[in-house]
Design an enzyme around this catalytic site. Structure first.
Site, short mmCIF file in Angstrom:
data_model
loop_
_atom_site.label_atom_id
_atom_site.label_comp_id
_atom_site.label_asym_id
_atom_site.label_seq_id
_atom_site.Cartn_x
_atom_site.Cartn_y
_atom_site.Cartn_z
N ALA A 1 12.61 -14.63 0.02
CA ALA A 1 12.89 -13.19 0.19
C ALA A 1 11.81 -12.62 1.11
CB ALA A 1 12.95 -12.46 -1.15
N GLU B 1 7.83 -8.58 6.14
CA GLU B 1 6.77 -8.53 7.17
C GLU B 1 5.42 -9.04 6.66
OE1 GLU B 1 6.72 -7.67 10.42
OE2 GLU B 1 8.89 -7.33 10.50
N HIS C 1 4.94 -11.62 4.54
CA HIS C 1 5.00 -13.07 4.73
C HIS C 1 4.90 -13.41 6.23
CE1 HIS C 1 7.54 -12.63 0.95
NE2 HIS C 1 6.61 -13.47 0.55
N GLN D 1 5.34 -20.35 -13.15
CA GLN D 1 4.46 -19.18 -13.09
C GLN D 1 5.12 -17.92 -13.65
OE1 GLN D 1 4.25 -19.54 -8.67
NE2 GLN D 1 4.23 -17.31 -8.69
N GLN E 1 -5.00 -14.24 -7.36
CA GLN E 1 -4.42 -15.54 -7.00
C GLN E 1 -5.25 -16.18 -5.88
OE1 GLN E 1 -0.04 -16.25 -6.36
NE2 GLN E 1 -0.60 -16.08 -4.22
N SER F 1 8.53 -8.69 -2.30
CA SER F 1 9.93 -9.11 -2.48
C SER F 1 10.57 -8.32 -3.61
CB SER F 1 10.00 -10.60 -2.79
OG SER F 1 9.36 -11.33 -1.78
P1 AMP Z 1 5.23 -14.64 -2.62
O1 AMP Z 1 6.47 -15.04 -1.87
O2 AMP Z 1 5.33 -13.31 -3.28
O3 AMP Z 1 4.74 -15.73 -3.53
O4 AMP Z 1 4.09 -14.46 -1.53
C1 AMP Z 1 3.75 -15.49 -0.65
C2 AMP Z 1 2.48 -15.11 0.07
O5 AMP Z 1 2.67 -13.91 0.81
C3 AMP Z 1 1.30 -14.86 -0.90
O6 AMP Z 1 0.12 -15.43 -0.35
C4 AMP Z 1 1.24 -13.36 -0.93
O7 AMP Z 1 -0.05 -12.86 -1.23
C5 AMP Z 1 1.64 -13.00 0.49
N1 AMP Z 1 2.12 -11.62 0.55
C6 AMP Z 1 3.07 -11.05 -0.22
N2 AMP Z 1 3.21 -9.74 0.09
C7 AMP Z 1 2.30 -9.48 1.05
C8 AMP Z 1 1.95 -8.31 1.79
N3 AMP Z 1 2.54 -7.14 1.59
N4 AMP Z 1 0.97 -8.42 2.72
C9 AMP Z 1 0.35 -9.61 2.94
N5 AMP Z 1 0.64 -10.75 2.29
C10 AMP Z 1 1.60 -10.68 1.36
#
Ligand code: AMP
Length: 271
Positions: free
Chosen positions: A27, A30, A32, A56, A148, A181
């Site tokens: 999902a 920007e 990611h 998790q 994290q 997401s």
């Molecule tokens: P997730 O898909 O939520 O597990 O996130 C994957 C990676 O994207 C993790 O390292 C998150 O910290 C990073 N991430 C998620 N949202 C943001 C954001 N708004 N700005 C920067 N990095 C993000």
């Protein structure tokens, strides 16, 4: 762009490649994409994993309804010039009765770890597996998930992994809401209320710029901004996640977690 789901196939494909790695749960947005772009710029080869990791999620959390947008995700990665996507199934990653990875007993069980006990055990378990499969030289993580990021850095250090962890800045919508997401769960009214998280952190930033250093006082003033939502925690810690009584410039993280309707959101600023 290669899309690979089998562990052995990916390992073979990546043999002798110098890899930048961006682990995600899909999902993609920007936030990611900012990690992806950085990896593409800094590495000859970039791998993005898309895997909604069941270990998790706690009982009763949103594992089953976690947003899935695989076609759009692949498009975003293609446009972002990703070299390979790792898209495993649960059975590709997990077997029965596995050994357990435990997050550190203190730092893994405060804040997010207190709200979601065991969450970081699952995070570290999957990230270690992914690191062993992809064998990246650099891995990119968002500061949005500050605790994290801290625990992954600790795992790399404690387990002597040869991986450089690259922290990436939080990407926000124009109105300040940190991209997530989970934002798609929010109704327009809830989204409006959700702005309280970033507003409270902005207020903290302003108070500190104006010279305030007392953590308790700052917390009280910021909680006023959060009155319209259900706050789980608002805490002020140093970069090693020790509670701070006094703000330390270049060594403070202010974190907030709150529920807006049924959606749980987190945000933070680094001072
Ligand atoms: P997730 O898909 O939520 O597990 O996130 C994957 C990676 O994207 C993790 O390292 C998150 O910290 C990073 N991430 C998620 N949202 C943001 C954001 N708004 N700005 C920067 N990095 C993000």
């Amino acid at each position: 762009m290669e899309v690979i789901s089998k562990v052995e196939e990916l390992k073979k494909y990546l043999k002798n490649k110098k890899v930048g790695f961006v682990p995600t749960m899909g999902a993609l947005h920007e936030g990611h994409l900012s990690l992806i772009k950085r990896s593409v710029k800094e590495n000859p080869f970039t791998v993005v994993s898309i895997f909604v990791n069941p270990t998790q999620f706690l009982e009763g959390e949103d594992l089953d309804k976690y947003p899935k947008k695989i076609e759009a995700d692949l498009k975003i990665c293609e446009l972002g010039e990703v070299d390979a996507i790792f898209l495993p199934t649960i059975n590709d990653i997990y077997s029965e009765n596995e050994l357990i990875i435990k997050a550190p007993t203190i730092k893994g069980y405060i804040l997010e770890g207190a709200s979601r006990p065991g969450h970081f055990d699952g995070v570290l378990q999957v990230v270690l597996k992914l690191f062993n499969i992809v064998k990246p030289s650099k891995a990119y993580f968002g500061k949005k998930d500050a605790q994290q990021l801290y625990l992954i850095k600790q795992m790399v250090k404690d387990l002597f992994l040869d991986i450089e962890i690259i922290p990436c800045n939080i990407i926000r919508d124009g109105d300040g809401l940190a991209l997530s997401s989970r934002n798609i769960y929010l109704t327009p009214q809830e989204r409006n209320r959700a702005l309280s998280l970033s507003k409270s952190l902005k207020r903290a930033g302003k108070l500190i710029s104006a010279g305030k250093r007392d953590a308790k006082e700052i917390k009280e003033l910021c909680l006023e901004v959060l009155k319209n939502i259900e706050v789980e925690y608002f805490e002020i810690v140093d970069y090693d996640f020790n509670t701070l009584d006094t703000i330390e410039i270049n060594n403070t993280i202010i974190l907030v977690a709150a529920k807006v309707g049924t959606t749980r959101l987190i945000d933070n600023i680094w001072i």
